[in-house]
Design an enzyme around this catalytic site. Sequence first.
Site, PDB file in Angstrom:
ATOM      1  N   ARG A  27       0.814  -1.212   0.000  1.00 62.61           N
ATOM      2  CA  ARG A  27       0.000   0.000   0.000  1.00 62.61           C
ATOM      3  C   ARG A  27       0.853   1.270   0.000  1.00 62.61           C
ATOM      4  O   ARG A  27       0.346   2.348  -0.304  1.00 62.61           O
ATOM      5  CB  ARG A  27      -0.908   0.017   1.241  1.00 62.61           C
ATOM      6  N   TRP A  74       0.850   6.078   5.576  1.00 62.06           N
ATOM      7  CA  TRP A  74       1.320   6.905   4.466  1.00 62.06           C
ATOM      8  C   TRP A  74       0.977   8.340   4.849  1.00 62.06           C
ATOM      9  O   TRP A  74      -0.181   8.720   4.881  1.00 62.06           O
ATOM     10  CB  TRP A  74       0.621   6.508   3.178  1.00 62.06           C
ATOM     11  N   GLY A  99      -7.812   6.662   6.599  1.00 65.60           N
ATOM     12  CA  GLY A  99      -8.824   7.556   6.055  1.00 65.60           C
ATOM     13  C   GLY A  99      -8.661   8.971   6.542  1.00 65.60           C
ATOM     14  O   GLY A  99      -7.565   9.413   6.904  1.00 65.60           O
ATOM     15  N   LYS A 483     -14.805   3.235 -20.634  1.00 71.57           N
ATOM     16  CA  LYS A 483     -15.014   2.150 -19.668  1.00 71.57           C
ATOM     17  C   LYS A 483     -15.975   1.101 -20.225  1.00 71.57           C
ATOM     18  O   LYS A 483     -15.760  -0.097 -20.054  1.00 71.57           O
ATOM     19  CB  LYS A 483     -15.554   2.709 -18.352  1.00 71.57           C
ATOM     20  N   GLU A 486     -14.103  -0.930 -22.770  1.00 70.40           N
ATOM     21  CA  GLU A 486     -13.038  -1.748 -22.198  1.00 70.40           C
ATOM     22  C   GLU A 486     -13.548  -3.054 -21.586  1.00 70.40           C
ATOM     23  O   GLU A 486     -12.940  -4.109 -21.780  1.00 70.40           O
ATOM     24  CB  GLU A 486     -12.302  -0.958 -21.101  1.00 70.40           C
TER      25      GLU A 486
END
Length: 607
Positions: A27, A74, A99, A483, A486
């Site tokens: 992550r 992070w 979050g 999209k 795809e």
Amino acid sequence: MCGICGVVGRRHATPIVFEGLRRLEYRGYDSAGIATLVDGRVERRRAAGKLDNLAALLKKEPLPGTTGIGHTRWATHGAPTACNAHPHGTERVAIVHNGIIENFETLRRELEEAGQVFETETDSETIALLLDYHLQQGLEPKEAALRTLRRLEGAYAVAMIFAEHEGLMIGACHSAPLAVGFGDDEMFLGSDSLALAPLTRRIAYMEDGDCVVITRKGAEFMNFKGEPVERTIQQTALAAGSIGKDGYRHYMEKELHEHPLVIGQTLQRMVDPASRRVILPDLPFNLAEVPRAVITACGSAFFAGMIGRYWLEEIARLPVDIDVASEMRYRNPPLTEGSVGLLISQSGETADTLAALRSLRQKAIHIVSVLNVEHSTMARESDVVLGTVAGPEISVASTKAFTAQLTVLACFAIATARARGKLDVLAEEHLVSALLDLPSRAAEVFNQTDAIRAMAQVVVEARDVLYLGRGSMFPVAMEGALKLKEISYIHAEAYAAGEMKHGPISLIDRTVPIVATAPSNALFEKTLSNLQEAKARGGRLLVFTDTKGAERVSAIAEQMVVLPHVHDFVAPILQTIPVQMLAYEVAVMKGTDVDQPRNLAKSVTVE
């Protein structure tokens, strides 16, 4: 993207939690920590940098105990220091949090007035001190946790342990993933099933607004009112080395649901919520002196760049050229020395975009790259990297990375406008406030899932679909059409709505659905006129609008999805989410390979 791992059992918690954190390293993170209960006391070990630093600290200062929580952070709000690392806590409680807490400033002021003392720069510490305050009032952990959760606004997952309550852990989530693992006389909590894979195959995935009280014997699920809810324990076949879907049908569905969290975490990196100002990293050039901008990218990233052009030209009054990267260097356009090149890529390894970067570099253009992988080739060759905090995107069709790119571009446009003297302090605060409101509004989009599925029932029968939009909604329409192509293999084309009369209108009949993005902005009336023309020729109108435009749209649309009303500036970001969801639902109905559509790769590293 931060990671959470927790355990309640009879074995030493620290090695189990540490291994879970190792599995969450993908992550991205820049600090880590673990907290356990030692003889009933909360003890913490935290370290900046990689997990090896935490391992060294734990070797020097061992952390016993059988109840523990851990976190890889992070840094978004506050520097990546040991002080800002999780777990946060007091002598009564320790918490880890993924979050954003959107109302942390209000809560912090209240808590400071009540005598609580903050030690970090993070919004996460607000949870710990609010929880501690309720505990000081004599509440038991469960009630203190529920009262705390009812005050929080934003997207978050949180785990808590309490002094003098051995064998107890409480978790909760809202618009952020959290999973509960069931073992033999031990229980686990993790950000995703990857962290829990070596520990158990029996997992329950929490839903938005869930709280769980965990003991060695099991888990009690409830909503934030304390009312019981049922969550199914699933027998996962997840291999120890793979990344889980966290209970979703596909990676794409999971990544769609991560839009609110990703937008929020990206904003936390780029916005000071106290001053309502955009904060860019140090630039080796003066934005005020840049004569032009050149944007280049491929695929969805190119559409993000198109929206960025609207923002830069309208707000910052900066002239912008834009090209798909695969064409730019062959067109060999004349460029103004000292201009800024804005390159956009999820992986940072896209061959065409990297080639365009090197071409621009040769022409004395400043290179600013918007990337999701900040240790990539493009990152190394850029003057500045503006990181999108999207985390790994497993599905080939980009979803959350796209809205993260838009969030970065919106912030860059604001900063450029400020530097060029085109935006005063109040105007900047107004635009930033609209951005900070987005995660909550994005979470509301998923309330319209049933309406989007109903719309998909029309699209799934079609061979051709037209997408329409005006202004910044035109690139949103292009993203929706891409999209659909795809992942469902249905032919779709997007047009600026005003161009429909110049050719595409000849395609319209009852077999060609028309998907339109029509929020109630300055171009709403023009878009409605175009849709009236399509309807007059038998067109089946499927319209994404907002609460202000719904009444007008309902008079002409066969089906309609009503989104929250937001500021015009951020409407393209919000409108993107449902057009991506529509493509996903159509692909599911068709039974295609949603995550790995034919002929496509996640990162195109050859020209």
